[in-house]
Every structure is written in structure tokens, then in C-alpha cells.
Design a protein around this motif. Structure first.
Motif, PDB file in Angstrom:
ATOM      1  N   HIS A  24       0.810  -1.222   0.000  1.00 36.30           N
ATOM      2  CA  HIS A  24       0.000   0.000   0.000  1.00 36.30           C
ATOM      3  C   HIS A  24       0.844   1.273   0.000  1.00 36.30           C
ATOM      4  O   HIS A  24       1.823   1.390   0.732  1.00 36.30           O
ATOM      5  CB  HIS A  24      -0.960   0.022   1.198  1.00 36.30           C
ATOM      6  N   TYR A  33      -5.160   0.942  -2.463  1.00 35.51           N
ATOM      7  CA  TYR A  33      -6.410   0.185  -2.373  1.00 35.51           C
ATOM      8  C   TYR A  33      -7.131   0.581  -1.095  1.00 35.51           C
ATOM      9  O   TYR A  33      -6.573   1.249  -0.227  1.00 35.51           O
ATOM     10  CB  TYR A  33      -6.161  -1.326  -2.446  1.00 35.51           C
ATOM     11  N   ASP A  34      -8.375   0.186  -0.976  1.00 34.08           N
ATOM     12  CA  ASP A  34      -9.236   0.570   0.136  1.00 34.08           C
ATOM     13  C   ASP A  34      -8.827  -0.181   1.405  1.00 34.08           C
ATOM     14  O   ASP A  34      -9.065  -1.382   1.524  1.00 34.08           O
ATOM     15  CB  ASP A  34     -10.683   0.264  -0.235  1.00 34.08           C
ATOM     16  N   THR A  36     -10.149  -0.058   4.213  1.00 32.95           N
ATOM     17  CA  THR A  36     -11.279  -0.572   5.006  1.00 32.95           C
ATOM     18  C   THR A  36     -11.639  -1.984   4.550  1.00 32.95           C
ATOM     19  O   THR A  36     -12.149  -2.781   5.336  1.00 32.95           O
ATOM     20  CB  THR A  36     -12.525   0.337   4.914  1.00 32.95           C
ATOM     21  N   LEU A  37     -11.345  -2.297   3.287  1.00 33.71           N
ATOM     22  CA  LEU A  37     -11.607  -3.652   2.777  1.00 33.71           C
ATOM     23  C   LEU A  37     -10.429  -4.584   3.022  1.00 33.71           C
ATOM     24  O   LEU A  37     -10.605  -5.803   3.127  1.00 33.71           O
ATOM     25  CB  LEU A  37     -11.919  -3.598   1.279  1.00 33.71           C
ATOM     26  N   LYS A  38      -9.236  -4.029   3.067  1.00 34.67           N
ATOM     27  CA  LYS A  38      -8.012  -4.818   3.281  1.00 34.67           C
ATOM     28  C   LYS A  38      -7.157  -4.046   4.280  1.00 34.67           C
ATOM     29  O   LYS A  38      -6.206  -3.371   3.917  1.00 34.67           O
ATOM     30  CB  LYS A  38      -7.295  -5.003   1.944  1.00 34.67           C
ATOM     31  N   PRO A  39      -7.511  -4.154   5.582  1.00 30.72           N
ATOM     32  CA  PRO A  39      -6.812  -3.367   6.597  1.00 30.72           C
ATOM     33  C   PRO A  39      -5.329  -3.729   6.715  1.00 30.72           C
ATOM     34  O   PRO A  39      -4.939  -4.872   6.472  1.00 30.72           O
ATOM     35  CB  PRO A  39      -7.538  -3.724   7.900  1.00 30.72           C
ATOM     36  N   HIS A  43      -7.640  -8.679   8.909  1.00 34.68           N
ATOM     37  CA  HIS A  43      -8.988  -8.727   9.481  1.00 34.68           C
ATOM     38  C   HIS A  43      -8.957  -9.520  10.776  1.00 34.68           C
ATOM     39  O   HIS A  43      -8.127 -10.414  10.948  1.00 34.68           O
ATOM     40  CB  HIS A  43      -9.955  -9.419   8.506  1.00 34.68           C
TER      41      HIS A  43
END
Length: 180
Positions: A24, A33-34, A36-39, A43
Motif C-alpha cells: 500500500h 487500495y481501500d 477498510t476492505l483490506k486493513p 482482518h
């Protein structure tokens, strides 16, 4: 079972941000990338999720060898540890690739396992050289006809042939639904 009692309670803490640091942009990687979808720390892993994973692995093992072609691509090496190192940028910092390859080898008779030099955990989020190699392998694999047409079994155990694969020797079953 313990997983039933724990259900949604997280059983593993959030992980380290090592992987996000390799991928990232906010952490020094090349991609945006987001989160919130791939912290960055992964997860949470509830007991119910772990139970479902283990159940799925048991079912796969009990079902016997897969009759479909399988392609497994992974990094050529793992670099897992408590501290981030630059080597993690060109290795799998999440999974043990030796264990992954050993498990993949038992999936069926038509399994192709490819170790991609310089690949990350997500092979297609790797640097250009590894990504290019992975794309070439995928293209080549997709062009190869399977050893046999995939089949499925109906719940009553009767064989149900799927649509024949072009170029395979499978016979097409007559359509008994009638014409429209």
C-alpha cells in the motif's frame, strides 16, 4: 466445540502491517487500495471463521482428488517475522510457501504449482517482473486443455456431466428439457 462457544469472539489479534508496507502506498508500497476492505493489520479472525476454514479443508480432503485442473502460484520464499525487513517486499510475509506447495500437491492429478521469484503474498500485487511471470504462467495454463472434463455429483450420488470442455473427449449428454 470451542469454536461454537466462542463464535464471533476474535481468537487472533490483528496482525502486523508488514504486508501493507510491501503493497500500500500509505506504507511505502506501490498500490492504492481501500484499507477498510483490506486493513493494514489484517482482518480479525473470529472462531466461527476459523471453524469454517477447518471444516472446508476437511471436506476437501474427504472428497478426494479434484478432477479439475488447478493452478497454484506462490512466492518462491517466505519472510515472516516480528520485524519488517526489506526482503518482505519480494516474498510472502503471510504464509509459509513450503507448506502451501506441499498441500497443493495433494489436491489432484492435474495440479500445476509455480513458485514465482520475487512475488509477494498476493502474487498479482507483486513488482512488475514477478507479475509479468505470473501472467505468462496463467495465460499458458488457461490455454492448456484439462486432462478430463470436470464432473459434479448430484446430491443422490448420480454423476452429472458439466458442459464438455472444447477439445476434450467428453461426450455431450442429450438435453432432455425439451425444446422451447
Amino acid at each position: 466445540m470451542l469454536a461454537d462457544r466462542l463464535r464471533e469472539r476474535p481468537i487472533l489479534p490483528f496482525g502486523r502491517d508488514h504486508y501493507a508496507r510491501t503493497t500500500h502506498r500509505d506504507f511505502g508500497g506501490p498500490y492504492d487500495y481501500d484499507l477498510t476492505l483490506k486493513p493494514a493489520g489484517g482482518h480479525r479472525l473470529p472462531a466461527a471463521t476459523l471453524s469454517a476454514i477447518i471444516d472446508g479443508q476437511r471436506r476437501l480432503a474427504a472428497a478426494g482428488p479434484l478432477s479439475i485442473p488447478v493452478l497454484v502460484m506462490h512466492s518462491a520464499r517466505s519472510r515472516i517475522g516480528p520485524r519488517f525487513t526489506e526482503e518482505m517486499r519480494r516474498a510472502d510475509s503471510v504464509l509459509d510457501v513450503k507448506s502451501l506447495a506441499a498441500a497443493a500437491a495433494g489436491l489432484g492429478p492435474d495440479v500445476r504449482i509455480e513458485a514465482i521469484e520475487g512475488a509477494r503474498h498476493d502474487v498479482f500485487l507483486s513488482d512488475a517482473d514477478a507479475r509479468s511471470r505470473a501472467m505468462a504462467i496463467l495465460d499458458e495454463w488457461l490455454e492448456k486443455p484439462p486432462l478430463a472434463a470436470p464432473t459434479m455429483r448430484a446430491p443422490d450420488g448420480r454423476a452429472h456431466l458439466g458442459t464438455p470442455v472444447p477439445g476434450s473427449h467428453a461426450k455431450e449428454e442429450p438435453d432432455d428439457r425439451g425444446s422451447a
